[in-house]
Design an enzyme around this catalytic site. Sequence first.
Site, PDB file in Angstrom:
ATOM      1  N   HIS A   1       0.834  -1.206   0.000  1.00  0.00           N
ATOM      2  CA  HIS A   1       0.000   0.000   0.000  1.00  0.00           C
ATOM      3  C   HIS A   1       0.870   1.257   0.000  1.00  0.00           C
ATOM      4  CE1 HIS A   1      -3.128  -2.646   2.185  1.00  0.00           C
ATOM      5  NE2 HIS A   1      -3.646  -2.362   1.004  1.00  0.00           N
TER       6      HIS A   1
ATOM      7  N   LYS B   1     -18.372  -5.920   7.869  1.00  0.00           N
ATOM      8  CA  LYS B   1     -17.085  -6.621   8.012  1.00  0.00           C
ATOM      9  C   LYS B   1     -16.297  -5.949   9.131  1.00  0.00           C
ATOM     10  CE  LYS B   1     -13.989  -7.939   4.495  1.00  0.00           C
ATOM     11  NZ  LYS B   1     -13.498  -7.703   3.141  1.00  0.00           N
TER      12      LYS B   1
ATOM     13  N   ARG C   1      -1.454  -5.476  -8.878  1.00  0.00           N
ATOM     14  CA  ARG C   1      -0.382  -6.402  -8.527  1.00  0.00           C
ATOM     15  C   ARG C   1      -0.087  -7.375  -9.655  1.00  0.00           C
ATOM     16  NH1 ARG C   1      -3.213  -7.821  -2.929  1.00  0.00           N
ATOM     17  NH2 ARG C   1      -4.859  -7.828  -4.480  1.00  0.00           N
TER      18      ARG C   1
ATOM     19  N   SER D   1      -3.165  -7.739   2.471  1.00  0.00           N
ATOM     20  CA  SER D   1      -3.411  -7.678   3.916  1.00  0.00           C
ATOM     21  C   SER D   1      -3.941  -9.012   4.420  1.00  0.00           C
ATOM     22  CB  SER D   1      -4.430  -6.581   4.232  1.00  0.00           C
ATOM     23  OG  SER D   1      -3.936  -5.338   3.845  1.00  0.00           O
TER      24      SER D   1
END
Length: 163
Positions: A17, A41, A90, A127
């Site tokens: 990040h 969440k 990514r 993460s």
Amino acid sequence: MSHVVCPGSFDPPTLGHLDIIGRACRLFDQVTVAVLVNPDKSGLFSIAERLELLRETTSTWSNVTVDSFTGLLVDYCGRRNIDAIVKGLRAVSDFDYELQMAQMNSGLAGVDTLFIPTSPEYSFLSSSLVKQVATFGGDVSHLLPPEVVAALSRKLPSHIGLR
Ligand code: PNS
């Protein structure tokens, strides 16, 4: 003045990040890092903890602001006069979903998304993987800023990989 947003869950922020945020800082006048508040969440870190970690780890960049938002990202962009969304890519596997979101956001409100390719050393990093590996005692300290390593070892104190 160009103003972009780097949105995400940041549970917790990783070096991947920070790679994207730092590069956005060099390209744009103002960068808002916006943490999504998702009532469905809970996450490992509270929103307040994520905001604090992001503030600590981005403090060397004077053009970064850290904030949270609920609801649609494009509505947040409208309220804050944000010109574009910046996301890291990514791998090809990110592309399908990121393209869908980018096209949806463009169609909803004309907000464009700019993609920055993640640096190769972080192309596998997420993460959720960090949390999974740390939970089972793996060493993830080289993938996180020191502030996050410390916070994670307080959350998961019995895991030797973080000592
Ligand atoms: O770190 P993440 O979980 O990949 O971030 C995803 C995020 C926060 C960028 C995305 O879920 C989002 O923008 N959520 C806000 C709600 C919204 O605008 N949804 C429509 C997206 S097309």
